[in-house]
Write a protein that holds these residues in place. Sequence first.
Motif, mmCIF file in Angstrom:
data_model
loop_
_atom_site.group_PDB
_atom_site.id
_atom_site.type_symbol
_atom_site.label_atom_id
_atom_site.label_comp_id
_atom_site.label_asym_id
_atom_site.label_seq_id
_atom_site.Cartn_x
_atom_site.Cartn_y
_atom_site.Cartn_z
ATOM 1 N N VAL A 55 0.868 -1.180 0.000
ATOM 2 C CA VAL A 55 0.000 0.000 0.000
ATOM 3 C C VAL A 55 0.899 1.223 0.000
ATOM 4 O O VAL A 55 1.739 1.383 0.893
ATOM 5 C CB VAL A 55 -0.919 0.013 1.240
ATOM 6 N N PHE A 56 0.743 2.063 -0.997
ATOM 7 C CA PHE A 56 1.559 3.273 -1.100
ATOM 8 C C PHE A 56 0.908 4.425 -0.358
ATOM 9 O O PHE A 56 -0.308 4.468 -0.222
ATOM 10 C CB PHE A 56 1.722 3.694 -2.565
ATOM 11 N N ALA A 57 1.741 5.341 0.100
ATOM 12 C CA ALA A 57 1.220 6.561 0.705
ATOM 13 C C ALA A 57 2.031 7.739 0.202
ATOM 14 O O ALA A 57 3.220 7.605 -0.104
ATOM 15 C CB ALA A 57 1.296 6.477 2.219
ATOM 16 N N GLU A 58 1.378 8.880 0.113
ATOM 17 C CA GLU A 58 2.045 10.090 -0.326
ATOM 18 C C GLU A 58 2.974 10.562 0.796
ATOM 19 O O GLU A 58 2.634 10.468 1.968
ATOM 20 C CB GLU A 58 0.969 11.148 -0.597
ATOM 21 N N GLU A 59 4.145 11.055 0.401
ATOM 22 C CA GLU A 59 5.072 11.577 1.393
ATOM 23 C C GLU A 59 5.370 13.026 1.047
ATOM 24 O O GLU A 59 6.098 13.302 0.099
ATOM 25 C CB GLU A 59 6.348 10.748 1.383
ATOM 26 N N ILE B 27 3.938 12.081 -11.273
ATOM 27 C CA ILE B 27 4.347 10.827 -11.899
ATOM 28 C C ILE B 27 4.789 9.830 -10.826
ATOM 29 O O ILE B 27 4.482 8.642 -10.907
ATOM 30 C CB ILE B 27 5.454 11.089 -12.945
ATOM 31 N N ALA B 28 5.478 10.342 -9.796
ATOM 32 C CA ALA B 28 5.927 9.469 -8.711
ATOM 33 C C ALA B 28 4.749 8.857 -7.968
ATOM 34 O O ALA B 28 4.831 7.748 -7.458
ATOM 35 C CB ALA B 28 6.802 10.250 -7.739
ATOM 36 N N ASN B 29 3.649 9.597 -7.890
ATOM 37 C CA ASN B 29 2.501 9.138 -7.107
ATOM 38 C C ASN B 29 1.392 8.525 -7.969
ATOM 39 O O ASN B 29 0.235 8.491 -7.551
ATOM 40 C CB ASN B 29 1.933 10.292 -6.290
ATOM 41 N N ALA B 30 1.773 8.045 -9.127
ATOM 42 C CA ALA B 30 0.767 7.465 -10.028
ATOM 43 C C ALA B 30 0.047 6.281 -9.398
ATOM 44 O O ALA B 30 -1.087 5.983 -9.764
ATOM 45 C CB ALA B 30 1.433 7.038 -11.329
ATOM 46 N N GLY B 31 0.685 5.612 -8.438
ATOM 47 C CA GLY B 31 0.057 4.435 -7.839
ATOM 48 C C GLY B 31 -0.361 4.624 -6.391
ATOM 49 O O GLY B 31 -0.613 3.645 -5.703
ATOM 50 N N THR B 32 -0.433 5.865 -5.933
ATOM 51 C CA THR B 32 -0.770 6.114 -4.531
ATOM 52 C C THR B 32 -2.264 6.342 -4.372
ATOM 53 O O THR B 32 -2.792 7.283 -4.959
ATOM 54 C CB THR B 32 -0.016 7.355 -4.023
ATOM 55 N N PRO B 33 -2.937 5.521 -3.591
ATOM 56 C CA PRO B 33 -4.380 5.727 -3.422
ATOM 57 C C PRO B 33 -4.668 7.075 -2.773
ATOM 58 O O PRO B 33 -3.999 7.465 -1.823
ATOM 59 C CB PRO B 33 -4.807 4.594 -2.490
ATOM 60 N N GLY B 34 -5.641 7.784 -3.306
ATOM 61 C CA GLY B 34 -6.068 9.049 -2.702
ATOM 62 C C GLY B 34 -5.209 10.249 -3.051
ATOM 63 O O GLY B 34 -5.492 11.349 -2.608
ATOM 64 N N TYR B 35 -4.162 10.051 -3.853
ATOM 65 C CA TYR B 35 -3.300 11.186 -4.194
ATOM 66 C C TYR B 35 -4.002 12.100 -5.204
ATOM 67 O O TYR B 35 -4.607 11.637 -6.159
ATOM 68 C CB TYR B 35 -1.977 10.694 -4.777
ATOM 69 N N LYS B 36 -3.916 13.408 -4.947
ATOM 70 C CA LYS B 36 -4.529 14.370 -5.869
ATOM 71 C C LYS B 36 -3.432 15.055 -6.681
ATOM 72 O O LYS B 36 -2.553 15.697 -6.101
ATOM 73 C CB LYS B 36 -5.335 15.424 -5.093
ATOM 74 N N ALA B 37 -3.510 14.913 -7.998
ATOM 75 C CA ALA B 37 -2.501 15.497 -8.879
ATOM 76 C C ALA B 37 -2.545 17.020 -8.818
ATOM 77 O O ALA B 37 -3.620 17.607 -8.717
ATOM 78 C CB ALA B 37 -2.724 15.020 -10.304
ATOM 79 N N GLY B 75 -9.453 7.072 -5.720
ATOM 80 C CA GLY B 75 -9.293 8.487 -5.387
ATOM 81 C C GLY B 75 -8.048 9.136 -5.944
ATOM 82 O O GLY B 75 -7.788 10.302 -5.687
ATOM 83 N N ASN B 76 -7.261 8.393 -6.717
ATOM 84 C CA ASN B 76 -6.059 8.948 -7.321
ATOM 85 C C ASN B 76 -6.442 9.709 -8.598
ATOM 86 O O ASN B 76 -7.200 9.197 -9.418
ATOM 87 C CB ASN B 76 -5.102 7.797 -7.643
#
Lengths: 140, 115
Positions: A55-59, B27-37, B75-76
């Motif tokens: 599970v990835f998370a934003e940092e 681009i780094a967060n392309a696979g992170t759930p809930g990340y807002k571009a 939510g990505n």
Amino acid sequence: MTMPGNASGPMSMFQMGYRAMSAQMVRMNAAASNLANAGSVAGSADEAYRPIRTVFAEELDKQSGLSSVRVDRVVRSDTAPVRRHDPGHPLADENGDVWEAPVDENAEMIEMLEASRQYSNMVEAMSTAKQLMLETMRMK
Amino acid sequence: MNEGLFGIHGAALEVRAQRMAVLGSNIANAGTPGYKARDIDFGAALQARLAGSESESAAQRATVYRIPTMASLDGNTVEMGTEQAAFAENAVAYTATLGFLKGRVETLTRAIRGE
């Protein structure tokens, strides 16, 4: 040794890329572990292999406002192992059943493909950034 | 003095570099759930920078969330095509700005040498 991901100061494109790539690497390894254990059997439902998922998370780096990614946790799937009647199997219990790992090969292949695509996207973005930086430095 | 020599291009290069990093984040967060571009509104950031605000705050105030073409289940809101197109466009614009700067430096060097 200082790793590019641990440097202090505001996060650069390279640190970001480093972290994103290692996160995707963990994801790819998890999928590989699942594939390696596909079809493995155990003598009871508890002992059977359960697929793992990252599970990835934003940092968020507050200093620069940029965000990278990290592996938040690795979870085991709660899918029930598949019971198969196979009395001849050395691991079979008293009912003659064995439990097979609930690995969906297609899903794992897709997971791997997606991880590798996202990895190479990051590599591409990083190499473009590197090229531009080098050009800026070479400016006379 | 810096502004005088290089005009708009110094600030523009700075904003381009910041935008590149923001797009890299996406681009780094392309696979992170809930990340807002996110993306930097280049025009707004450049205006703010030229109006005298700090480079960090100018970029952060001009940062906007991207509206996805199609929302995803986790939510990505990163859409790889959009991000790559924006990244490429930004890289080309960066190179263009760099070209203007190089030209300016060359002109000045010539003037100094008296060629």
